[in-house]
Write a protein that holds these residues in place. Structure first.
Motif, PDB file in Angstrom:
ATOM      1  N   LEU A   1       0.825  -1.205   0.000  1.00 39.46           N
ATOM      2  CA  LEU A   1       0.000   0.000   0.000  1.00 39.46           C
ATOM      3  C   LEU A   1       0.859   1.255   0.000  1.00 39.46           C
ATOM      4  O   LEU A   1       0.580   2.205  -0.724  1.00 39.46           O
ATOM      5  N   GLY A   2       1.928   1.265   0.786  1.00 37.69           N
ATOM      6  CA  GLY A   2       2.800   2.440   0.843  1.00 37.69           C
ATOM      7  C   GLY A   2       3.414   2.753  -0.510  1.00 37.69           C
ATOM      8  O   GLY A   2       3.452   3.914  -0.939  1.00 37.69           O
ATOM      9  N   ALA A   3       3.873   1.725  -1.209  1.00 37.35           N
ATOM     10  CA  ALA A   3       4.469   1.922  -2.525  1.00 37.35           C
ATOM     11  C   ALA A   3       3.433   2.435  -3.524  1.00 37.35           C
ATOM     12  O   ALA A   3       3.730   3.299  -4.357  1.00 37.35           O
ATOM     13  N   THR A   4       2.232   1.920  -3.426  1.00 41.17           N
ATOM     14  CA  THR A   4       1.168   2.361  -4.330  1.00 41.17           C
ATOM     15  C   THR A   4       0.832   3.826  -4.085  1.00 41.17           C
ATOM     16  O   THR A   4       0.693   4.604  -5.032  1.00 41.17           O
ATOM     17  N   LEU A   5       0.713   4.201  -2.821  1.00 36.06           N
ATOM     18  CA  LEU A   5       0.405   5.599  -2.500  1.00 36.06           C
ATOM     19  C   LEU A   5       1.543   6.529  -2.903  1.00 36.06           C
ATOM     20  O   LEU A   5       1.301   7.647  -3.360  1.00 36.06           O
ATOM     21  N   LEU A   6       2.778   6.058  -2.754  1.00 35.22           N
ATOM     22  CA  LEU A   6       3.938   6.868  -3.130  1.00 35.22           C
ATOM     23  C   LEU A   6       3.926   7.184  -4.620  1.00 35.22           C
ATOM     24  O   LEU A   6       4.439   8.205  -5.051  1.00 35.22           O
TER      25      LEU A   6
END
Length: 112
Positions: free
Chosen positions: A52-57
């Motif tokens: 999720l963090g990578a997607t939001l980034l």
């Protein structure tokens, strides 16, 4: 740590036979719900949110660039103060805004 694609392929291997015997009906591919249940059993709720963090980034900066740029480019193509821009103007504005945003976030996308 395993990526989501590795976890999904492991779940698929468990749900599907490795070989199909000639003359038998092949097994259907697992559904999204079957894969989700298997992932929840193995990794819990945190397994669903891995990445999720990578997607939001990637997606948040893309949206910050895309939507205002599209709105401004689309406004430039309006024929008058009233009414929407013609389709081709909106299409070109979307292509240009999307391409610009994709190029801008590409370094982040490549690191993920």
């Amino acid at each position: 740590m395993l990526s989501l694609s590795v976890l999904l392929s492991e779940a698929q291997r468990k749900l599907m036979p490795e070989t199909v015997v000639p003359g038998t009906v092949p097994t259907k591919s697992p559904t999204a719900m079957q894969l989700t249940r298997e992932l929840l059993k193995e990794k819990g709720i945190a397994g669903l949110y891995k990445g999720l963090g990578a997607t939001l980034l990637r997606d948040v900066p893309f949206s910050i660039i895309y939507f205002p740029l599209f709105a401004n480019l689309n406004t430039l193509g309006k024929r008058g103060a009233e009414g929407p821009a013609p389709f081709y103007v909106s299409f070109l504005a979307g292509c240009l805004a999307g391409s610009t945003a994709a190029v801008a976030v590409n370094p982040v996308d490549g690191e993920i």
